[in-house]
Design an enzyme around this catalytic site. Sequence first.
Site, PDB file in Angstrom:
ATOM      1  N   LYS A 116       0.646  -1.167   0.022  1.00 15.64           N
ATOM      2  CA  LYS A 116      -0.077   0.216   0.078  1.00 15.64           C
ATOM      3  C   LYS A 116       0.681   1.291  -0.139  1.00 15.64           C
ATOM      4  O   LYS A 116       0.449   2.286  -0.581  1.00 15.64           O
ATOM      5  CB  LYS A 116      -0.760  -0.002   1.303  1.00 15.64           C
ATOM      6  CG  LYS A 116      -1.839  -1.381   1.157  1.00 15.64           C
ATOM      7  CD  LYS A 116      -2.632  -1.401  -0.119  1.00 15.64           C
ATOM      8  CE  LYS A 116      -2.821  -2.793  -0.244  1.00 15.64           C
ATOM      9  NZ  LYS A 116      -3.659  -3.204  -1.584  1.00 15.64           N
ATOM     10  N   GLU A 200      -2.102   8.462   7.272  1.00 12.48           N
ATOM     11  CA  GLU A 200      -2.864   9.018   6.392  1.00 12.48           C
ATOM     12  C   GLU A 200      -3.884  10.007   7.148  1.00 12.48           C
ATOM     13  O   GLU A 200      -4.228   9.648   8.239  1.00 12.48           O
ATOM     14  CB  GLU A 200      -3.830   8.410   5.313  1.00 12.48           C
ATOM     15  CG  GLU A 200      -3.091   7.791   4.343  1.00 12.48           C
ATOM     16  CD  GLU A 200      -3.875   6.778   3.696  1.00 12.48           C
ATOM     17  OE1 GLU A 200      -4.959   6.881   3.707  1.00 12.48           O
ATOM     18  OE2 GLU A 200      -3.498   6.241   2.459  1.00 12.48           O
ATOM     19  N   HIS A 235     -16.296  -3.917   6.157  1.00 12.37           N
ATOM     20  CA  HIS A 235     -15.353  -3.620   5.056  1.00 12.37           C
ATOM     21  C   HIS A 235     -15.716  -4.782   3.980  1.00 12.37           C
ATOM     22  O   HIS A 235     -14.977  -5.070   3.240  1.00 12.37           O
ATOM     23  CB  HIS A 235     -13.867  -3.994   5.365  1.00 12.37           C
ATOM     24  CG  HIS A 235     -13.475  -3.025   6.544  1.00 12.37           C
ATOM     25  ND1 HIS A 235     -13.416  -1.658   6.021  1.00 12.37           N
ATOM     26  CD2 HIS A 235     -12.903  -3.030   7.431  1.00 12.37           C
ATOM     27  CE1 HIS A 235     -12.904  -0.919   7.072  1.00 12.37           C
ATOM     28  NE2 HIS A 235     -12.795  -1.679   7.999  1.00 12.37           N
ATOM     29  N   ARG A 294      -7.575  -7.323  -9.878  1.00 11.31           N
ATOM     30  CA  ARG A 294      -8.494  -8.391 -10.262  1.00 11.31           C
ATOM     31  C   ARG A 294      -9.897  -8.028 -10.653  1.00 11.31           C
ATOM     32  O   ARG A 294     -10.176  -6.862 -10.711  1.00 11.31           O
ATOM     33  CB  ARG A 294      -8.584  -9.194  -8.931  1.00 11.31           C
ATOM     34  CG  ARG A 294      -9.430  -8.530  -7.779  1.00 11.31           C
ATOM     35  CD  ARG A 294     -10.099  -9.071  -6.717  1.00 11.31           C
ATOM     36  NE  ARG A 294     -10.863  -8.421  -5.916  1.00 11.31           N
ATOM     37  CZ  ARG A 294     -10.588  -7.738  -4.863  1.00 11.31           C
ATOM     38  NH1 ARG A 294      -9.346  -7.545  -4.623  1.00 11.31           N
ATOM     39  NH2 ARG A 294     -11.564  -6.960  -4.192  1.00 11.31           N
TER      40      ARG A 294
HETATM   41  C1  MV4 Z   1      -9.546   5.790   5.152  1.00 17.19           C
HETATM   42  C2  MV4 Z   1     -10.815   6.076   5.561  1.00 17.19           C
HETATM   43  C3  MV4 Z   1     -10.731   7.663   5.830  1.00 17.19           C
HETATM   44  N1  MV4 Z   1      -9.620   8.208   5.473  1.00 17.19           N
HETATM   45  N2  MV4 Z   1      -8.434   6.278   4.677  1.00 17.19           N
HETATM   46  C4  MV4 Z   1     -11.282   0.939   4.928  1.00 17.19           C
HETATM   47  C5  MV4 Z   1     -10.771  -0.200   4.246  1.00 17.19           C
HETATM   48  C6  MV4 Z   1      -9.452   0.379   3.478  1.00 17.19           C
HETATM   49  N3  MV4 Z   1      -9.659  -0.207   2.261  1.00 17.19           N
HETATM   50  C7  MV4 Z   1      -9.398   1.716   3.800  1.00 17.19           C
HETATM   51  N4  MV4 Z   1     -10.542   2.197   4.744  1.00 17.19           N
HETATM   52  C8  MV4 Z   1     -10.597   3.447   4.925  1.00 17.19           C
HETATM   53  N5  MV4 Z   1      -9.682   4.255   4.722  1.00 17.19           N
HETATM   54  C9  MV4 Z   1      -8.453   7.518   5.285  1.00 17.19           C
HETATM   55  N6  MV4 Z   1      -7.395   8.287   5.016  1.00 17.19           N
HETATM   56  C10 MV4 Z   1     -11.833   5.356   5.436  1.00 17.19           C
HETATM   57  C11 MV4 Z   1     -11.831   4.164   5.574  1.00 17.19           C
HETATM   58  C12 MV4 Z   1     -13.045   3.192   5.726  1.00 17.19           C
HETATM   59  C13 MV4 Z   1     -13.894   2.673   4.687  1.00 17.19           C
HETATM   60  C14 MV4 Z   1     -13.478   3.151   3.431  1.00 17.19           C
HETATM   61  C15 MV4 Z   1     -14.329   2.338   2.520  1.00 17.19           C
HETATM   62  C16 MV4 Z   1     -15.212   1.665   2.539  1.00 17.19           C
HETATM   63  C17 MV4 Z   1     -15.789   1.563   4.022  1.00 17.19           C
HETATM   64  C18 MV4 Z   1     -15.040   1.810   5.155  1.00 17.19           C
HETATM   65  C19 MV4 Z   1     -15.347   2.063   6.329  1.00 17.19           C
HETATM   66  C20 MV4 Z   1     -14.587   2.285   7.461  1.00 17.19           C
HETATM   67  C21 MV4 Z   1     -13.342   3.030   7.184  1.00 17.19           C
END
Ligand code: MV4
Length: 492
Positions: A116, A200, A235, A294
Amino acid sequence: MFGKVLVANRGEIAVRVMRALREMKVRSVAVFSEVDRGSLHVRMADEAICIGPAPSSDSYLRGDKILDAARKHGAEAVHPGYGFLSENADFAAACEADGIVFIGPPSSAIAKMGSKTSARQLAKSAGTPTPPGTEHALPNAAEALRVARQIGFPVILKAAAGGGGKGMRKVDREEDLEAAFRDASSEAERSFKDGSVYIEKFIVQPRHVEIQVLGDNFGHMIYLGERECSLQRRHQKVVEEAPSPFISQVPGLREKMGAAAVAAAQAAGYANAGTVEFLVDADANFYFLEMNTRLQVEHPVTELITGLDLVQWQLRIAAGERLTLRQEDISLRGWAMECRLYAEDPDNGYMPSPGEITALALPSGPGIRLDSGVYPGWRVPFEYDPLLIKLAAWAGTREEVIARLERALEETHIGGIRNNVEFFLDILSDAAFRAGALHTGFLDEWQSRRQRNAPPALDVAAAVAKLMLDKPRRPRPKLSLWKGGSGWIHSA
Ligand code: MV4
């Protein structure tokens, strides 16, 4: 084109890939574990081979056995589907070394996007916006604090080897950072055998919007619009749609995000189908999150609004053909929405509910698409993800597609096991959902709102009495056709 392709997966996605192979007159080879001998993907294949016991670590995750199977059956290529080996750079490299085509991106691109921090570096170098933070693992909590003060709270710590929420901690206050750093790092170490963590700025109440990209091995790449995937639980996506209601409202945003997605993918030397995930805030700022290297579960909604067959394009590109579509050939038509039907119990903590499917009534009619991996009499094994069927609908507008999906859910009956069909009818009737006011915290809020609204037991009788006296709120109450009859009154 290939003469024969091995499908290194099971369930609905293996069936989906075999359908594309059949249409392209390519022979298919199924692999199956001992518990999947009678599964639908095995029945649909031209040839099939058992690759081991039920646990996926002994079967669907055994790249060596899968490559042996490909050689034995004379398959020239392997389609990995999603999950299992689909984002395993070592497996893709082993295919390349064996002269068997991995139907997906080059192993080098999987590796670059798998880290990442490396993905963030690539996105940044391509000019794709990323949330403020570090592109390298943090050496210690003190350095995390220094950066956090610089970018401002709230922040989020993430595992460099992660994805999907593991090893992730949101931190609101300075005094919580040290403990969160330790927790995130040890969870990352346990989950990925790599405790590296980066930081982040936390994007508040974002939407999860992802761009589908498609590129060939000659440097040509296009984007196929976006999918709105904000409705998630732990998620795991629950409902997906295309286009995104928010992106559709902001002039020029789709084109900007599409170009940013293509730039990030090309920086990794990407080819074939892929998805670039973004967070989008209320002011229409978008930030690169990660790239999924994918074919994704939710690809059907993109297929429905573009009229393209993504799996057929994956096969053509992997076989060395050129992507003959130009960006200006792509137009998005209507609206599509998908529900993931699971063998699980929403009233009991979403507990998986394996067992025999004793009855099955599936919807059809205008605008309905089903991607199913099941049949009546089949036993849902407990060893794998209990996704049964993806129910997708297409219509001209968002309002119409919701009505169509409701109608289709009412036609659906899955007997013998718990499932989440009625749970979707509840979500689809929610006013905020219908207004398209989605964000990644939506389902959690919805769930607690529902619990608060559940009346105390003593009030139930009064509420029932009131309901019986009131006119029904909806002209036709939502009701499964398979429960309580059709509503016609039959004479005795
Ligand atoms: C974040 C975020 C807020 N700010 N990054 C959750 C899974 C991973 N793929 C990244 N995620 C997140 N990253 C920053 N800088 C909030 C989430 C997040 C989230 C993102 C997409 C879909 C659902 C989520 C549920 C909780 C937190």
